[in-house]
Motif scaffolding. Structure first.
Motif, PDB file in Angstrom:
ATOM      1  N   MET A  30       0.818  -1.200   0.000  1.00  0.00           N
ATOM      2  CA  MET A  30       0.000   0.000   0.000  1.00  0.00           C
ATOM      3  C   MET A  30       0.850   1.247   0.000  1.00  0.00           C
ATOM      4  SD  MET A  30      -2.680   1.308   2.903  1.00  0.00           S
ATOM      5  CE  MET A  30      -3.760  -0.072   2.599  1.00  0.00           C
ATOM      6  N   THR A  31       1.901   1.252   0.772  1.00  0.00           N
ATOM      7  CA  THR A  31       2.698   2.451   0.965  1.00  0.00           C
ATOM      8  C   THR A  31       4.132   2.198   0.556  1.00  0.00           C
ATOM      9  OG1 THR A  31       1.338   2.958   2.877  1.00  0.00           O
ATOM     10  CG2 THR A  31       3.365   4.195   2.648  1.00  0.00           C
ATOM     11  N   ARG A  89      -1.609   6.314  11.181  1.00  0.00           N
ATOM     12  CA  ARG A  89      -0.987   4.984  11.274  1.00  0.00           C
ATOM     13  C   ARG A  89      -1.875   3.911  10.654  1.00  0.00           C
ATOM     14  NH1 ARG A  89       2.565   4.752  16.845  1.00  0.00           N
ATOM     15  NH2 ARG A  89       3.357   6.893  16.705  1.00  0.00           N
ATOM     16  N   ALA A  90      -3.179   4.009  10.876  1.00  0.00           N
ATOM     17  CA  ALA A  90      -4.076   3.037  10.260  1.00  0.00           C
ATOM     18  C   ALA A  90      -4.110   3.198   8.749  1.00  0.00           C
ATOM     19  CB  ALA A  90      -5.486   3.202  10.833  1.00  0.00           C
ATOM     20  N   THR A  91      -3.918   4.416   8.282  1.00  0.00           N
ATOM     21  CA  THR A  91      -4.009   4.719   6.851  1.00  0.00           C
ATOM     22  C   THR A  91      -2.805   4.233   6.068  1.00  0.00           C
ATOM     23  OG1 THR A  91      -5.372   6.678   7.329  1.00  0.00           O
ATOM     24  CG2 THR A  91      -4.271   6.601   5.180  1.00  0.00           C
ATOM     25  N   VAL A  92      -1.618   4.412   6.618  1.00  0.00           N
ATOM     26  CA  VAL A  92      -0.403   4.136   5.844  1.00  0.00           C
ATOM     27  C   VAL A  92       0.231   2.782   6.157  1.00  0.00           C
ATOM     28  CG1 VAL A  92       0.100   6.607   5.690  1.00  0.00           C
ATOM     29  CG2 VAL A  92       1.167   5.250   7.503  1.00  0.00           C
ATOM     30  N   SER A  93      -0.332   2.043   7.098  1.00  0.00           N
ATOM     31  CA  SER A  93       0.255   0.757   7.466  1.00  0.00           C
ATOM     32  C   SER A  93       0.321  -0.179   6.260  1.00  0.00           C
ATOM     33  CB  SER A  93      -0.568   0.107   8.577  1.00  0.00           C
ATOM     34  OG  SER A  93      -0.097  -1.185   8.841  1.00  0.00           O
ATOM     35  N   ARG A  94       1.454  -0.847   6.116  1.00  0.00           N
ATOM     36  CA  ARG A  94       1.621  -1.796   5.010  1.00  0.00           C
ATOM     37  C   ARG A  94       0.930  -3.132   5.286  1.00  0.00           C
ATOM     38  NH1 ARG A  94       6.547   0.737   5.390  1.00  0.00           N
ATOM     39  NH2 ARG A  94       7.413   1.604   3.479  1.00  0.00           N
ATOM     40  N   ARG A  95       0.731  -3.452   6.530  1.00  0.00           N
ATOM     41  CA  ARG A  95       0.202  -4.771   6.890  1.00  0.00           C
ATOM     42  C   ARG A  95      -1.252  -4.645   7.348  1.00  0.00           C
ATOM     43  NH1 ARG A  95       3.406  -2.823  10.917  1.00  0.00           N
ATOM     44  NH2 ARG A  95       2.552  -2.814  13.038  1.00  0.00           N
ATOM     45  N   PRO A  96      -1.983  -5.752   7.361  1.00  0.00           N
ATOM     46  CA  PRO A  96      -3.345  -5.726   7.899  1.00  0.00           C
ATOM     47  C   PRO A  96      -3.336  -5.180   9.325  1.00  0.00           C
ATOM     48  CG  PRO A  96      -2.936  -7.795   6.787  1.00  0.00           C
ATOM     49  CD  PRO A  96      -1.615  -7.078   6.847  1.00  0.00           C
ATOM     50  N   VAL A  97      -4.331  -4.361   9.641  1.00  0.00           N
ATOM     51  CA  VAL A  97      -4.349  -3.736  10.960  1.00  0.00           C
ATOM     52  C   VAL A  97      -4.458  -4.774  12.063  1.00  0.00           C
ATOM     53  CG1 VAL A  97      -5.692  -2.214  12.462  1.00  0.00           C
ATOM     54  CG2 VAL A  97      -5.193  -1.521  10.118  1.00  0.00           C
ATOM     55  N   GLY A  98      -5.172  -5.867  11.824  1.00  0.00           N
ATOM     56  CA  GLY A  98      -5.219  -6.939  12.806  1.00  0.00           C
ATOM     57  C   GLY A  98      -6.508  -7.016  13.586  1.00  0.00           C
ATOM     58  N   ALA A  99      -7.327  -5.970  13.502  1.00  0.00           N
ATOM     59  CA  ALA A  99      -8.639  -5.973  14.155  1.00  0.00           C
ATOM     60  C   ALA A  99      -9.542  -5.053  13.355  1.00  0.00           C
ATOM     61  CB  ALA A  99      -8.534  -5.503  15.599  1.00  0.00           C
ATOM     62  N   LEU A 107      -6.228  -2.554  22.125  1.00  0.00           N
ATOM     63  CA  LEU A 107      -6.044  -3.023  20.752  1.00  0.00           C
ATOM     64  C   LEU A 107      -5.356  -1.975  19.887  1.00  0.00           C
ATOM     65  CD1 LEU A 107      -9.287  -5.036  19.893  1.00  0.00           C
ATOM     66  CD2 LEU A 107      -7.057  -5.870  20.658  1.00  0.00           C
ATOM     67  N   ALA A 108      -5.638  -0.704  20.117  1.00  0.00           N
ATOM     68  CA  ALA A 108      -4.963   0.342  19.350  1.00  0.00           C
ATOM     69  C   ALA A 108      -3.471   0.361  19.650  1.00  0.00           C
ATOM     70  CB  ALA A 108      -5.589   1.707  19.656  1.00  0.00           C
ATOM     71  N   ARG A 109      -3.106   0.128  20.922  1.00  0.00           N
ATOM     72  CA  ARG A 109      -1.686   0.048  21.260  1.00  0.00           C
ATOM     73  C   ARG A 109      -1.042  -1.154  20.578  1.00  0.00           C
ATOM     74  NH1 ARG A 109      -3.313   1.653  26.596  1.00  0.00           N
ATOM     75  NH2 ARG A 109      -3.381  -0.536  27.243  1.00  0.00           N
ATOM     76  N   ARG A 110      -1.765  -2.255  20.567  1.00  0.00           N
ATOM     77  CA  ARG A 110      -1.208  -3.486  20.018  1.00  0.00           C
ATOM     78  C   ARG A 110      -1.058  -3.422  18.502  1.00  0.00           C
ATOM     79  NH1 ARG A 110      -4.859  -8.281  21.471  1.00  0.00           N
ATOM     80  NH2 ARG A 110      -4.112  -7.658  23.548  1.00  0.00           N
ATOM     81  N   HIS A 111      -2.090  -2.940  17.807  1.00  0.00           N
ATOM     82  CA  HIS A 111      -2.102  -3.028  16.352  1.00  0.00           C
ATOM     83  C   HIS A 111      -1.596  -1.765  15.644  1.00  0.00           C
ATOM     84  CE1 HIS A 111      -4.076  -6.885  16.470  1.00  0.00           C
ATOM     85  NE2 HIS A 111      -5.021  -6.408  17.236  1.00  0.00           N
ATOM     86  N   LEU A 112      -1.648  -0.628  16.310  1.00  0.00           N
ATOM     87  CA  LEU A 112      -1.163   0.613  15.691  1.00  0.00           C
ATOM     88  C   LEU A 112       0.065   1.165  16.397  1.00  0.00           C
ATOM     89  CD1 LEU A 112      -4.525   2.570  15.098  1.00  0.00           C
ATOM     90  CD2 LEU A 112      -3.283   1.111  13.482  1.00  0.00           C
TER      91      LEU A 112
END
Length: 336
Positions: free
Chosen positions: A1-2, A231-241, A295-300
């Motif tokens: 994505m990025t 961070r959710a927008t530009v992440s290359r990997r699935p957010v996870g949740a 979850l935001a701490r974990r995934h973002l």
């Protein structure tokens, strides 16, 4: 994505829906400073700062077709929806902005077979209320008590239905009470700022009033929220949740909020607490609510960085800079 240049600059193309509302403008600023290529989709092109590409929504045309055309034209890597209605307690307007618009956006992404990530801003009021001192996590019952919360939840559910059918990449970020500079004059802090400014100009005591709602809410700095959205927008990997709560995990009362802003202003003040009105709309929909941001701490890898006093000082310091989000607004622009 990025992708990144050799200097580390982000090369993400973002289609930002509703980038002229309160939180939308903070998101636009953060996306821009991060180096993303932003196109703002809006009904109010003059409200977009100079230097940004703008795609204007036309009230005369169907939203779905317009969104599809924009996606085909700009081929975004991510679509961020910050649009919504919040201050006008009209069921038809809330339905149009908070349920129908995101549905039309998701359908347009399905129509175009878009592989862009859709980042949709939800609301903490999509949940039901919990007793003190429990924090709301993503598994909590979705039992909104206001028409605003119900309309937001309808939008979220419809997005996920379409995403499942069309294999869209979707993450919903549920915002817990965004506060920051240039809030709507219809908001508690927006009204307080205006009263304090007038008292300072008139060199008199500021008389501040608020209802005795006995509420405690989780108030998050708009700049911190914009960072999470980036961070959710530009992440290359699935957010996870599929759903992430964005908040501080701490609660403050409306009285604390008003008093803190008044202290930051250094204007002499008094606070009159009035009996709460009967019935109620969005503001009466939860007596106690704080986020569990685990979850935001974990995934973002994100958590709120700013304290409430720091945020209130910023709000006062920047009071009057730019034009506050109008009360009337339009169903496609207001933001949580």
């Amino acid at each position: 994505m990025t992708s990144e240049s050799s200097g580390g600059t982000l090369h993400t193309k973002v289609l930002l829906i509703g980038g002229t509302g309160f939180l939308g403008r903070h998101v636009l600023n953060r996306l821009s400073t991060a180096g993303t290529d932003v196109t703002v989709v809006t009904r109010r092109p003059p409200a977009v700062p100079a230097g940004y590409e703008v795609a204007e929504l036309d009230d005369r045309g169907p939203r779905r077709a317009q969104f599809a055309s924009m996606i085909n034209r700009f081929t975004p890597d991510a679509v961020v929806n910050t649009a919504g209605e919040i201050w006008r307690n009209d069921a038809s307007l809330l339905q149009a902005a908070n349920a129908q618009l995101p549905e039309q956006l998701a359908l347009a992404m399905a129509d175009t077979s878009s592989t862009a990530r859709l980042v949709h801003l939800g609301s903490s009021l999509e949940y039901g209320s919990l007793p003190h001192p429990h924090a709301t996590d993503e598994s909590c019952p979705q039992e909104p008590r206001s028409e605003y919360g119900r309309s937001k939840l309808r939008g979220t559910r419809r997005i996920f239905e379409i995403a499942q059918q069309a294999s869209l990449d979707v993450v919903v970020l549920r915002i817990f009470n965004a506060i920051g500079s240039n809030m709507s004059p219809a908001s508690l802090l927006g009204k307080t700022v205006r009263t304090l400014e007038q008292a300072r100009r008139d060199k008199r005591l500021a008389r501040l009033t608020l209802f005795d709602l006995r509420q405690h809410r989780d108030y998050a700095d708009a700049r911190d929220l914009a960072e999470a959205i980036l961070r959710a927008t530009v992440s290359r990997r699935p957010v996870g949740a599929p759903v992430l709560n964005l908040g501080t995990g701490q609660a403050s009362s409306a009285y604390d909020l008003v008093r803190g802003l008044a202290l930051a202003s250094e204007v002499e003040f008094t606070i009159d607490v009035l009996p709460a009105p009967e019935g109620g709309g969005r503001s009466l929909a939860a007596d106690w609510q704080i986020a569990d941001p685990t979850l935001a701490r974990r995934h973002l890898d994100w958590s709120a960085a700013r304290t409430l006093p720091e945020t209130l000082r910023w709000i006062w310091r920047t009071a009057g800079e730019g034009q506050a989000h109008p009360i009337a607004g339009c169903p496609a622009e207001g933001t949580r």
